[in-house]
Design a protein around this motif. Structure first.
Motif, mmCIF file in Angstrom:
data_model
loop_
_atom_site.group_PDB
_atom_site.id
_atom_site.type_symbol
_atom_site.label_atom_id
_atom_site.label_comp_id
_atom_site.label_asym_id
_atom_site.label_seq_id
_atom_site.Cartn_x
_atom_site.Cartn_y
_atom_site.Cartn_z
ATOM 1 N N GLN A 78 -14.670 4.665 0.955
ATOM 2 C CA GLN A 78 -14.080 3.274 0.341
ATOM 3 C C GLN A 78 -12.666 3.679 0.232
ATOM 4 N N GLY A 79 -11.856 2.679 0.547
ATOM 5 C CA GLY A 79 -10.390 2.914 0.500
ATOM 6 C C GLY A 79 -9.838 3.316 1.831
ATOM 7 N N SER A 80 -10.586 3.526 2.727
ATOM 8 C CA SER A 80 -10.107 3.773 4.189
ATOM 9 C C SER A 80 -10.008 2.605 4.857
ATOM 10 N N ALA A 81 -9.100 2.527 5.624
ATOM 11 C CA ALA A 81 -8.531 1.424 6.512
ATOM 12 C C ALA A 81 -8.173 1.645 7.739
ATOM 13 N N ARG A 82 -8.057 0.714 8.692
ATOM 14 C CA ARG A 82 -7.769 1.016 10.072
ATOM 15 C C ARG A 82 -6.559 0.208 10.341
ATOM 16 N N CYS A 83 -5.375 0.978 11.057
ATOM 17 C CA CYS A 83 -4.407 0.303 11.145
ATOM 18 C C CYS A 83 -4.247 -0.876 12.364
ATOM 19 N N PRO A 84 -3.903 -2.239 12.323
ATOM 20 C CA PRO A 84 -3.954 -2.942 13.199
ATOM 21 C C PRO A 84 -2.944 -2.723 14.525
ATOM 22 N N ARG A 85 -1.960 -1.885 14.290
ATOM 23 C CA ARG A 85 -1.130 -1.728 15.207
ATOM 24 C C ARG A 85 -1.352 -0.386 16.231
ATOM 25 N N CYS A 86 -1.806 0.532 15.495
ATOM 26 C CA CYS A 86 -1.739 2.016 16.153
ATOM 27 C C CYS A 86 -3.486 2.497 16.209
ATOM 28 N N GLY A 87 -4.179 1.708 15.365
ATOM 29 C CA GLY A 87 -5.496 2.112 15.240
ATOM 30 C C GLY A 87 -5.912 3.295 14.437
ATOM 31 N N ASN A 88 -4.891 3.938 13.846
ATOM 32 C CA ASN A 88 -5.179 5.105 13.086
ATOM 33 C C ASN A 88 -5.805 4.795 11.595
ATOM 34 N N ALA A 89 -6.734 5.674 11.334
ATOM 35 C CA ALA A 89 -7.344 5.473 9.959
ATOM 36 C C ALA A 89 -6.314 6.073 8.717
ATOM 37 N N PHE A 90 -6.465 5.239 7.536
ATOM 38 C CA PHE A 90 -5.552 5.663 6.501
ATOM 39 C C PHE A 90 -6.182 5.348 5.202
ATOM 40 N N ASP A 91 -5.779 5.908 4.291
ATOM 41 C CA ASP A 91 -6.219 5.360 2.927
ATOM 42 C C ASP A 91 -5.412 4.143 2.352
#
Length: 74
Positions: free
Chosen positions: A9-22
């Motif tokens: 929960q709280g994990s997202a994926r960047c729409p630009r680079c595709g990296n996962a982040f909190d």
């Protein structure tokens, strides 16, 4: 199983680079790392867009700063 079910929960994926982040955008009270970053100008925001990762947000903030009148060219 949904792909998002395997991410914490709280994990997202960047729409630009595709990296996962909190991301704590929907946390109550709002306490996300991005709160400490300079705000982007309104014309740079996409209300329908998703949050950017820290690296992409820093790059977008730098682009916005260069586009401001009176900013020093690179």
């Amino acid at each position: 199983m949904k792909p998002s079910a395997s991410r914490p929960q709280g994990s997202a994926r960047c729409p630009r680079c595709g990296n996962a982040f909190d991301c704590a955008m929907h946390a109550e009270p709002f306490d996300c790392w991005c709160r400490e970053m300079p705000a982007l100008p309104r014309d740079r925001l996409d209300p329908a867009g998703r949050c950017l990762c820290p690296e992409c947000l820093v790059a977008e903030i730098a682009k916005a700063a260069q586009a401001e009148p009176g900013a020093n060219p690179p």
